[in-house]
Design a protein around this motif. Structure first.
Motif, short mmCIF file in Angstrom:
data_model
loop_
_atom_site.label_atom_id
_atom_site.label_comp_id
_atom_site.label_asym_id
_atom_site.label_seq_id
_atom_site.Cartn_x
_atom_site.Cartn_y
_atom_site.Cartn_z
N UNK A 277 0.82 -1.22 0.00
CA UNK A 277 0.00 0.00 0.00
C UNK A 277 0.85 1.26 0.00
N UNK A 278 1.98 1.24 0.69
CA UNK A 278 2.81 2.44 0.74
C UNK A 278 3.40 2.75 -0.63
N UNK A 279 3.76 1.72 -1.40
CA UNK A 279 4.25 1.95 -2.76
C UNK A 279 3.13 2.47 -3.66
N UNK A 280 1.92 1.92 -3.51
CA UNK A 280 0.79 2.43 -4.29
C UNK A 280 0.59 3.92 -4.01
N UNK A 281 0.60 4.26 -2.72
CA UNK A 281 0.42 5.67 -2.34
C UNK A 281 1.50 6.55 -2.95
N UNK A 282 2.76 6.10 -2.86
CA UNK A 282 3.86 6.94 -3.32
C UNK A 282 3.75 7.23 -4.81
N UNK A 283 3.44 6.23 -5.61
CA UNK A 283 3.31 6.45 -7.05
C UNK A 283 2.19 7.45 -7.34
N UNK A 284 1.03 7.23 -6.73
CA UNK A 284 -0.09 8.14 -6.97
C UNK A 284 0.19 9.54 -6.42
N UNK A 285 0.85 9.62 -5.27
CA UNK A 285 1.12 10.92 -4.67
C UNK A 285 2.13 11.72 -5.48
N UNK A 286 3.08 11.05 -6.10
CA UNK A 286 4.05 11.76 -6.94
C UNK A 286 3.43 12.24 -8.24
N UNK A 287 2.48 11.48 -8.79
CA UNK A 287 1.88 11.84 -10.07
C UNK A 287 0.61 12.68 -9.93
#
Length: 357
Positions: A277-287
């Motif tokens: 979940x943290x990787x999912x968040x990071x990708x979406x948060x950066x884009x």
């Protein structure tokens, strides 16, 4: 028949659509991340999928396999163990699992640990989610990497590849744990999530969902498809048994009033995994930082519209990301006392520690 030179040139032109990079977003061993970009979300109008193969045990060599033609009646071997070949032709640990009728013509493709792209500009990425072990039939015909190979040899679009995988696993079985395959062709991007249907059963259970053209998607070792609308054939596909197996195994009760959600039925641990979940968040948060997504949330949107059009360079930057500047930066506590009461970040501090660190 395409000549070898022509087939390889076609592949080299299209190779920018897939990124095979060493992912440095912190995760568990055998952790793969894949990012998808729709054509209206990309800066150059291309469709992108990507794959970081972070297992540390998969092979690192690759080869360019040309298009070929075959005589009627030719059979095609399907194997296990190909991911771990140390060099081309290494047969230690490779086992024939089944033979299937060969196609009259096969596409040229890039043969990596998980074959990744063909000369029709169909690309595929992969991320393992594991899922329910009681559904895995280890003696079945097809593992994940061979599904990638056959799909690239025979399909030209995401939809063709997904339908073919469904047909092959229904007839010959699926031997791996739960896998996510992310497909991209010149027009569309799709996410396919697939798992076995029982230890002694031949077949598979799967669902697929299209990434909207103006969106980006991500998979980081957890199933992400929730509710599916099979009346919406533009955006969803699934195996015929997708509901039946869940009911039979007690994963979902249609009388409960709760909607069927693929991820919770077949990979409930995935939505509990902070590493995913943290990787999912990071990708979406950066884009799409304007969404201000909660880094501790459990169910993020399946896909999001990026704040700005996405470039290949941005995707590469995301794969290099180590949460720097956030509270999840893995080096923020790596300080040494240089003199009494004075601390500085250690010169050895880096986010790329070995797994045993």
């Amino acid at each position: 028949m395409l000549t070898r030179r022509y087939a390889l040139n076609r592949i080299s032109i299209a190779i920018a659509a897939v990124l095979l990079l060493a992912c440095v977003i912190p995760a568990a061993p055998e952790a793969c991340t894949t990012i998808m970009v729709g054509r209206k979300a990309s800066a150059d109008g291309s469709v992108t999928t990507s794959h970081t193969c972070d297992s540390r045990i998969d092979r690192t060599w690759f080869e360019l396999v040309p298009s070929r033609r075959y005589r009627d009646g030719t059979m095609c071997g399907v194997y296990s163990g190909l991911r771990f070949m140390k060099f081309p032709g290494d047969t230690a640990g490779v086992r024939l699992t089944v033979e299937i009728p060969q196609a009259s013509r096969t596409n040229g493709y890039i043969n990596t640990s998980y074959p990744c792209m063909n000369d029709r500009q169909l690309a595929v990425g992969e991320s393992t989610f594991g899922g329910r072990e009681e559904l895995r039939n280890r003696s079945a015909g097809f593992g994940c990497e061979e599904l990638c190979r056959i799909a690239l040899e025979r399909a030209a679009t995401c939809r063709e590849a997904i339908r073919l995988i469904g047909e092959l696993t229904a007839e010959f079985g699926y031997s791996d744990g739960g896998e996510c395959l992310t497909f991209a062709d010149p027009q569309e991007a799709w996410e396919l999530e697939i798992i076995g249907c029982g230890r002694d059963r031949v077949g598979s259970v799967w669902a697929a969902r299209r990434i909207p053209d103006d969106h980006v998607g991500v998979n980081a070792n957890a199933a992400r498809i929730l509710e599916i609308d099979l009346d919406d054939t533009d955006n969803f596909m699934a195996s015929e048994n997708v509901f039946d197996v869940a009911i039979e195994m007690g994963y979902w009760d249609p009388g409960s009033g709760e909607p069927f959600r693929f991820a919770y039925a077949y990979n409930p641990d995935g939505r509990a995994s902070m590493a995913a979940r943290r990787r999912e968040w990071r990708v979406f948060d950066l884009l799409a930082p304007s969404l201000e997504l909660d880094p501790n949330d459990k169910d993020y949107p399946f896909s999001v519209k990026p704040d700005t059009l996405v470039t290949i360079a941005q995707i590469m930057d995301i794969f290099r990301d180590t949460y720097e500047g956030t509270e999840y930066d893995m080096t923020k506590f790596m300080y040494v006392e240089t003199e009494p009461g004075k601390f500085e970040k250690s010169p050895y501090a880096n986010p790329f520690m070995d797994y045993d660190m």
